[in-house]
Design an enzyme around this catalytic site. Structure first.
Site, mmCIF file in Angstrom:
data_model
loop_
_atom_site.group_PDB
_atom_site.id
_atom_site.type_symbol
_atom_site.label_atom_id
_atom_site.label_comp_id
_atom_site.label_asym_id
_atom_site.label_seq_id
_atom_site.Cartn_x
_atom_site.Cartn_y
_atom_site.Cartn_z
ATOM 1 N N ASP A 135 0.854 -1.187 0.000
ATOM 2 C CA ASP A 135 0.000 0.000 0.000
ATOM 3 C C ASP A 135 0.891 1.238 0.000
ATOM 4 O OD1 ASP A 135 -2.314 -1.471 0.125
ATOM 5 O OD2 ASP A 135 -2.664 -1.140 2.262
ATOM 6 N N MET A 136 0.299 2.391 -0.391
ATOM 7 C CA MET A 136 1.064 3.638 -0.328
ATOM 8 C C MET A 136 0.415 4.557 0.689
ATOM 9 S SD MET A 136 3.822 4.883 -1.511
ATOM 10 C CE MET A 136 4.319 4.237 -3.104
ATOM 11 N N ARG A 185 -0.841 -0.902 -8.699
ATOM 12 C CA ARG A 185 -2.226 -0.510 -8.369
ATOM 13 C C ARG A 185 -2.303 1.013 -8.426
ATOM 14 N NH1 ARG A 185 -3.660 -1.876 -2.509
ATOM 15 N NH2 ARG A 185 -3.944 -3.967 -3.339
#
Ligand SMILES: Cc1cc2nc3c(=O)[nH]c(=O)nc-3n(C[C@H](O)[C@H](O)[C@H](O)COP(=O)(O)OP(=O)(O)OC[C@H]3O[C@@H](n4cnc5c(N)ncnc54)[C@H](O)[C@@H]3O)c2cc1C
Length: 309
Positions: A135-136, A185
């Site tokens: 995730d970021m 993503r």
């Protein structure tokens, strides 16, 4: 204004204590979170997979302040990946990891600790036959997260990363990461960011999302289109067609509890549709970001508060 206030509250320990103690909170949180426990995450995964959707599981947690907790989070992911393997779900379910949950913000050797914990998780995913996506979080972590991803990819080339279209740097990051085998993503971005680094208005962010999509769809990698926005979904489909991509060369992703009918429609049309499924006790930050994204969610929450008892 409201969005900023909610995002600021997502990092406030005082508001956190208040919201967590509020009795109906749990029922409301359940719309977005599978439950507190691993078995609830696995059981929700089974349900989603049996409806033709794929899953990426998030063991909730972020901003971990001590090394023991960071190691415990990595262990929780190892248990999760073992459970996915044992239940035969690993072919349809991967995991998403926040590096801040495995130590990235620790004052001493944070990045090193996060890298080692993430490596353990990647190894467990490889053993189970599935993948991991990083995730970021907010923009202060982007370089560190991409750096850690680069190191991990030497051993786990399937590792995915998230890029946030609202960041001004993202179009260039998309170009760097649009190579063969690269899983990216692309989402709009969920944090409160200053204008110096991020586009602010919806229109500007949407245009940036389309630019990022164009780069990723024209590239050689595997784009993961993470959005609930009907326009972004339509444009992603058109770009895939123009770039002669078949349905196995990219996927759509949405959050658990948001637009489930659209999730099913995309899956039934033959697309890969992956649901981001969080579980665990540390739901506060995740929940507050979901409230910030859509004022109607807040109204629902406030109405429940007003009618409690
Ligand atoms: C799979 C996945 C992974 C993600 N990972 C990250 C990450 O690592 N880092 C990060 O910063 N952000 C992440 N996000 C969140 C993302 O950045 C956005 O904040 C979020 O997806 C809302 O943007 P949108 O593209 O859906 O468009 P928007 O323009 O925000 O929303 C479009 C429409 O979607 C629906 N919708 C959107 N959000 C909600 C909601 N909370 N509740 C109810 N309906 C809603 C509404 O109908 C809305 O009109 C992720 C999102 C997804 C789907």
């Amino acid at each position: 204004m409201l969005r900023s206030a909610l995002l600021a509250a997502s990092r406030s320990p005082q508001v956190r204590t208040m919201v967590e103690k509020f009795p109906p909170t749990h029922a409301i949180v359940e719309r977005f979170v599978a439950g507190d426990r691993l078995d609830q995450g696995v059981s929700a995964t089974e349900t989603l997979v049996s409806s033709g959707r794929k899953v990426t599981l998030d063991h909730l947690g972020e901003d971990t302040k001590d090394a023991e907790q960071a190691a415990a989070t990595a262990l929780a992911y190892e248990h999760l990946l073992t459970a996915l393997k044992e239940t035969g779900l690993a072919a349809d379910a991967e995991v998403s990891v926040k590096l801040s949950a495995v130590g990235q913000f620790l004052p001493v050797d944070g990045e090193k600790i996060a890298l080692e914990n993430a490596r353990r998780i990647c190894q467990a995913a490889a053993d189970a036959g599935t993948t991991v996506t990083l995730d970021m979080e907010d923009h202060t972590t982007t370089d560190s997260t991409l750096g850690i991803a680069r190191e991990l990819r030497a051993d786990f080339p399937w590792l995915g990363v998230v890029l946030q279209a609202y960041l001004r740097r993202t179009e260039a990051d998309c170009r760097d990461l649009a190579h063969e085998g690269s899983r990216v993503r692309i989402c709009k971005g969920a944090y409160k960011e200053p204008e110096s680094v991020a586009f602010q208005g919806k229109r500007e962010v949407d245009l940036a999302y389309v630019r990022a999509l164009k780069v990723l769809m024209a590239g050689q990698g595997y784009p993961m289109v993470a959005s609930h926005d009907p326009n972004m979904i339509k444009i992603a489909g058109q770009l895939a067609e123009w770039n002669r991509r078949d349905v196995t060369s990219f996927e759509y992703q949405m959050l658990f509890g948001i637009r489930p009918e659209e999730q099913l429609r995309l899956a039934e049309a033959g697309n890969t549709m992956r649901v981001y499924l969080p579980y665990g006790q540390e739901w506060y930050g995740y929940f507050m970001r979901r409230l910030a994204e859509r004022p109607a969610n807040l109204t629902f929450f406030l109405r429940a508060m007003a009618t409690r008892g």
